[in-house]
Design a protein around this motif. Structure first.
Motif, mmCIF file in Angstrom:
data_model
loop_
_atom_site.group_PDB
_atom_site.id
_atom_site.type_symbol
_atom_site.label_atom_id
_atom_site.label_comp_id
_atom_site.label_asym_id
_atom_site.label_seq_id
_atom_site.Cartn_x
_atom_site.Cartn_y
_atom_site.Cartn_z
ATOM 1 N N ALA A 352 -46.179 -36.013 -48.080
ATOM 2 C CA ALA A 352 -45.337 -35.051 -47.524
ATOM 3 C C ALA A 352 -45.808 -34.082 -48.206
ATOM 4 C CB ALA A 352 -43.979 -35.248 -49.166
ATOM 5 N N GLN A 353 -46.929 -33.810 -48.597
ATOM 6 C CA GLN A 353 -47.167 -32.181 -49.421
ATOM 7 C C GLN A 353 -48.457 -32.422 -47.941
ATOM 8 O OE1 GLN A 353 -48.901 -33.665 -52.918
ATOM 9 N NE2 GLN A 353 -47.500 -32.318 -53.547
ATOM 10 N N ALA A 354 -49.036 -32.922 -47.339
ATOM 11 C CA ALA A 354 -49.798 -32.817 -46.207
ATOM 12 C C ALA A 354 -48.912 -32.584 -44.958
ATOM 13 C CB ALA A 354 -50.525 -34.031 -45.696
ATOM 14 N N ILE A 355 -48.028 -32.852 -44.349
ATOM 15 C CA ILE A 355 -46.995 -32.469 -43.788
ATOM 16 C C ILE A 355 -46.878 -31.458 -44.042
ATOM 17 C CG2 ILE A 355 -45.184 -32.499 -42.729
ATOM 18 C CD1 ILE A 355 -45.276 -36.016 -42.887
ATOM 19 N N ALA A 356 -45.911 -30.970 -45.603
ATOM 20 C CA ALA A 356 -45.945 -29.338 -44.916
ATOM 21 C C ALA A 356 -47.153 -28.712 -45.216
ATOM 22 C CB ALA A 356 -45.435 -28.848 -46.952
ATOM 23 N N MET A 357 -48.045 -28.883 -45.486
ATOM 24 C CA MET A 357 -49.527 -27.519 -45.586
ATOM 25 C C MET A 357 -49.729 -27.576 -43.605
ATOM 26 S SD MET A 357 -52.912 -28.379 -47.490
ATOM 27 C CE MET A 357 -54.081 -27.217 -47.721
ATOM 28 N N TYR A 358 -49.606 -28.808 -43.285
ATOM 29 C CA TYR A 358 -49.631 -28.639 -41.453
ATOM 30 C C TYR A 358 -48.424 -28.046 -41.078
ATOM 31 C CZ TYR A 358 -49.362 -29.555 -36.418
ATOM 32 O OH TYR A 358 -49.362 -29.079 -35.730
ATOM 33 N N GLU A 359 -47.475 -27.995 -41.541
ATOM 34 C CA GLU A 359 -46.570 -27.375 -41.401
ATOM 35 C C GLU A 359 -46.636 -25.483 -41.606
ATOM 36 O OE1 GLU A 359 -42.530 -30.391 -41.089
ATOM 37 O OE2 GLU A 359 -42.863 -28.870 -42.973
ATOM 38 N N ALA A 360 -47.555 -25.584 -43.045
ATOM 39 C CA ALA A 360 -47.567 -23.684 -43.132
ATOM 40 C C ALA A 360 -48.805 -23.565 -42.303
ATOM 41 C CB ALA A 360 -47.779 -24.208 -44.547
ATOM 42 N N SER A 361 -49.231 -24.393 -41.758
ATOM 43 C CA SER A 361 -51.010 -23.876 -40.949
ATOM 44 C C SER A 361 -50.970 -22.924 -40.003
ATOM 45 C CB SER A 361 -51.282 -25.398 -40.241
ATOM 46 O OG SER A 361 -50.324 -25.411 -39.024
ATOM 47 N N ALA A 362 -51.556 -22.107 -39.216
ATOM 48 C CA ALA A 362 -51.541 -21.113 -38.553
ATOM 49 C C ALA A 362 -50.863 -22.036 -36.739
ATOM 50 C CB ALA A 362 -52.763 -20.550 -38.044
ATOM 51 N N GLU A 363 -51.448 -23.591 -36.674
ATOM 52 C CA GLU A 363 -51.293 -24.001 -35.745
ATOM 53 C C GLU A 363 -49.276 -24.305 -35.781
ATOM 54 O OE1 GLU A 363 -51.528 -28.272 -34.237
ATOM 55 O OE2 GLU A 363 -53.270 -27.463 -34.694
ATOM 56 N N VAL A 364 -48.546 -23.782 -36.400
ATOM 57 C CA VAL A 364 -47.020 -23.950 -36.473
ATOM 58 C C VAL A 364 -46.740 -22.377 -37.006
ATOM 59 C CG1 VAL A 364 -45.211 -25.292 -37.427
ATOM 60 C CG2 VAL A 364 -47.565 -26.307 -37.318
ATOM 61 N N THR A 365 -47.032 -22.644 -38.183
ATOM 62 C CA THR A 365 -46.824 -20.554 -38.558
ATOM 63 C C THR A 365 -47.843 -19.496 -38.439
ATOM 64 O OG1 THR A 365 -45.137 -22.278 -40.513
ATOM 65 C CG2 THR A 365 -46.000 -19.737 -40.793
ATOM 66 N N ALA A 366 -47.568 -19.099 -36.678
ATOM 67 C CA ALA A 366 -48.236 -18.585 -36.583
ATOM 68 C C ALA A 366 -48.650 -17.067 -36.627
ATOM 69 C CB ALA A 366 -48.424 -19.071 -34.880
ATOM 70 N N PHE A 367 -47.635 -16.084 -36.544
ATOM 71 C CA PHE A 367 -47.413 -15.057 -36.632
ATOM 72 C C PHE A 367 -47.745 -14.225 -35.022
ATOM 73 C CE2 PHE A 367 -46.859 -15.962 -41.045
ATOM 74 C CZ PHE A 367 -45.548 -14.791 -41.836
ATOM 75 N N THR A 368 -47.264 -14.688 -34.204
ATOM 76 C CA THR A 368 -48.516 -13.874 -32.768
ATOM 77 C C THR A 368 -47.422 -13.924 -32.180
ATOM 78 O OG1 THR A 368 -48.141 -17.188 -32.263
ATOM 79 C CG2 THR A 368 -50.798 -16.474 -32.925
ATOM 80 N N SER A 369 -46.764 -13.387 -31.970
ATOM 81 C CA SER A 369 -45.530 -13.042 -31.391
ATOM 82 C C SER A 369 -45.551 -11.420 -31.130
ATOM 83 C CB SER A 369 -43.996 -13.239 -32.145
ATOM 84 O OG SER A 369 -43.475 -12.302 -32.950
ATOM 85 N N LYS A 370 -44.708 -11.025 -30.030
ATOM 86 C CA LYS A 370 -45.036 -9.854 -29.849
ATOM 87 C C LYS A 370 -44.379 -8.939 -30.698
ATOM 88 C CE LYS A 370 -43.608 -6.483 -25.672
ATOM 89 N NZ LYS A 370 -42.636 -5.936 -24.470
#
Length: 585
Positions: A352-370
């Motif tokens: 579960a911690q690994a899944i959460a860490m991926y979800e927190a990664s820039a691939e998912v939580t990206a902050f790349t919007s307009k």
């Protein structure tokens, strides 16, 4: 007889009307208020036809060739034909052993059960899903397989940085359908990148709102949330200054994060053993399945060789192939020593911690919007977008809950509290019909059509019927009345992210709204427009149904905003700037 196999021009019933399975092992009587008098025609993929007849609730076992890959079957019964005509469904299986088929009629809903001994519930997809939904699901599943294959290739030369190793493990598990009971549903099935990591099937968003689980006749009570930005939610806590609970994951905040210090990790522990989602009967099954996967070596490299050093019982395959929930008398059906049970619990936490860490990664939580590009002085809002942003922070009052940040805050567009916005009940939810035993005797929704989602309040007092990854703090029970029917304020990031313009997204905890404009219009006019009459053609434009619950309904910040149609459009335009992918990571 009209509608026999091979006859052209048959009237086909919508498979979307078929709700759930009922009764297995021919000695059981179907759960029905009506006697059954039905003929069942079966056509195997080699063209051979078989027939059986059911009367008065009896069952008939039908055996076919074990190597048959495809089965077409048709159900004809007097009450079924009156309502739907002939019904034909296509089903795929690797093997079919002693298939048992029974037919019942529950009021206006035709119910068909068909189960193979090798994969209980795995082949029931076609029973509840329209051809359009099935086509989209196949596309999503192919995309999941493609993403997983790309991630698996990275195991040949994994990152040498532990953070990136854990992120890779999390991604591999998120896209691993083998972690579901029938090895047919990955976590990503409800959370794909092209929709901002929420529901990726337009037809389901438009119709059922909720998504089917690994047992395809079982549906959840709520629409999938996004898991992007979810790891940034704080551990659930009570803020006496605000007089509010803050944080956690899930619509009802039940993944508190208090045990692991991470709400997203505890959220990841819910679906694997949720009977209407991935459907495993024991967390040990998730660990056992992971131990057989190609990423085992990397997992042991990160977490240690003890992670899967478990003496698995001889029947673990059989136990883990039977959908949950477990029986009340055997809540951990994978029978392990106390030491191995502890080891399994620790490994499940690490998964579960690994899944959460991926979800927190820039691939998912990206902050790349307009919007992020505007903050970085790399873009400018259009006049309409700027007008929408001004309304968002002013007249429309959106920013009071969907905060765009402040000193020391990321602009996450949520305050992590909960609110009851007065969303109407969604009559399209199949969950309302899941009030009778399914093919395995499981009842997902004992309340049936009278079910009212209590949100955070129900979690605090009764827990959650479908999955309970975190224990509610007993000291919070006193806050339950003030949280009844309240749901977590979702982030607005990626709220309009979709793979193509006509793609339908669902909004609200139950998916009642099917466009961003519709929910904005609801916020604006909920308390202005009249209540709808049954089947009112003006629903959603000139009238609104009653709220699912009026308990703790938010009447101070919404419902009578006085926005014009153009102002509603401007708000939508601004929220579209929150879609990630505008600028590179």
């Amino acid at each position: 007889m009209r509608g026999q196999p091979g006859q052209s021009g048959r009237k086909l019933a919508s498979v979307g009307t078929l709700r759930r399975a009922s009764s297995i092992l021919g000695s059981e009587r179907p759960a029905s208020d009506h006697s059954v008098d039905a003929s069942i025609w079966v056509r195997w993929s080699n063209g051979r036809h078989l027939a059986a007849r059911l009367r008065g609730g009896g069952g008939a076992a039908i055996s076919g060739p074990k190597d048959a890959a495809t089965l077409n079957w048709m159900v004809l019964c007097t009450p079924c034909r009156r309502r739907f005509g002939a019904m034909e469904v296509r089903m795929t299986r690797s093997r079919w052993i002693n298939a048992l088929m029974t037919v019942v009629v529950l009021g206006p809903v035709a119910v068909v059960a068909t189960l193979g001994a090798d994969a209980l519930g795995a082949g029931e997809t076609s029973l509840t899903l329209s051809p359009k939904a099935l086509e989209e699901i196949a596309q999503v599943e192919a995309e999941i397989d493609r993403i997983e294959a790309q991630a698996l290739e990275r195991l040949g030369a994994p990152p040498d940085n532990q953070v990136q190793q854990i992120e890779l493990l999390g991604k591999l598990m998120l896209y691993d359908k083998h972690l579901s009971v029938n090895r047919n549903e990955a976590c990503a099935f409800c959370h794909m990148p092209e929709t901002g990591f929420t529901g990726p099937v337009s037809e389901l968003n438009r119709t059922t709102g909720a998504y089917p689980g690994s047992v395809r006749t079982r549906y959840s009570d709520r629409k999938p949330q996004t898991h992007a930005y979810a790891p940034l939610s704080p551990v659930l806590h009570y803020n006496p200054g605000q007089g509010d609970l803050v944080g956690g994951n899930f619509w009802d905040m039940r993944a508190t994060g208090r045990r692991l210090g991470n709400p997203a990790a505890e959220q990841a522990q819910g679906p694997p053993t949720n009977p209407v989602e991935m459907g495993l009967a024991d967390i040990a099954c998730a660990v056992y399945r992971a131990s057989q996967r190609p990423y085992r070596a990397l997992f042991e490299r990160v977490w240690g060789p003890q992670a899967f050093a478990v003496a698995w019982p001889n029947d673990v395959e059989q136990v883990c192939a039977r959908p949950g929930p477990p029986s009340a008398g055997d809540l951990t059906p994978v029978h392990l020593s106390e030491l191995d049970r502890g080891r399994v619990g620790a490994t499940f936490d690490q998964m579960a911690q690994a899944i959460a860490m991926y979800e927190a990664s820039a691939e998912v939580t990206a902050f790349t919007s307009k919007f992020d590009a505007v903050l970085a002085n790399k873009a400018q809002l259009t006049p309409q977008e700027q007008a929408g942003y001004d309304l968002f922070r002013g007249k429309a009052r959106c920013n009071e809950c969907h905060r765009d940040g402040g000193p020391g805050e990321d602009p996450l567009f949520t305050d992590f509290t909960a609110s009851n916005i007065g969303t109407p009940a969604n009559p399209r939810l199949p969950y309302y019909a899941e009030n009778r035993p399914d093919a395995l005797g499981y009842v997902a929704n004992p309340a049936g059509p009278s079910f009212v989602d209590g949100g955070v309040g129900s979690f605090l007092t009764k827990g959650h019927l479908l999955s309970q990854p975190s224990v509610a703090d007993s000291r919070w029970v006193k806050f339950a009345p003030d949280n009844q029917a309240r749901f977590q304020v979702p982030t607005l990031r990626n709220v309009d992210k979709r793979p193509y313009p006509a793609f339908v997204k669902a909004y609200g905890h139950n998916g009642y709204f099917t466009s961003l404009k519709a929910i904005v219009h609801f916020y604006n006019t909920r308390d202005v427009l009249p209540r709808c009459q049954p089947n009112d053609p003006g629903e959603g434009t000139t009238c609104w149904p009653a709220p699912e619950s009026t308990d703790n309904m938010n009447t101070k910040k919404m419902g009578r905003l006085g926005l014009s149609d153009a102002e509603e459009d401007a708000l939508v335009s601004f929220m579209q700037t929150l879609t990630d992918g505008f600028m590179p990571r």
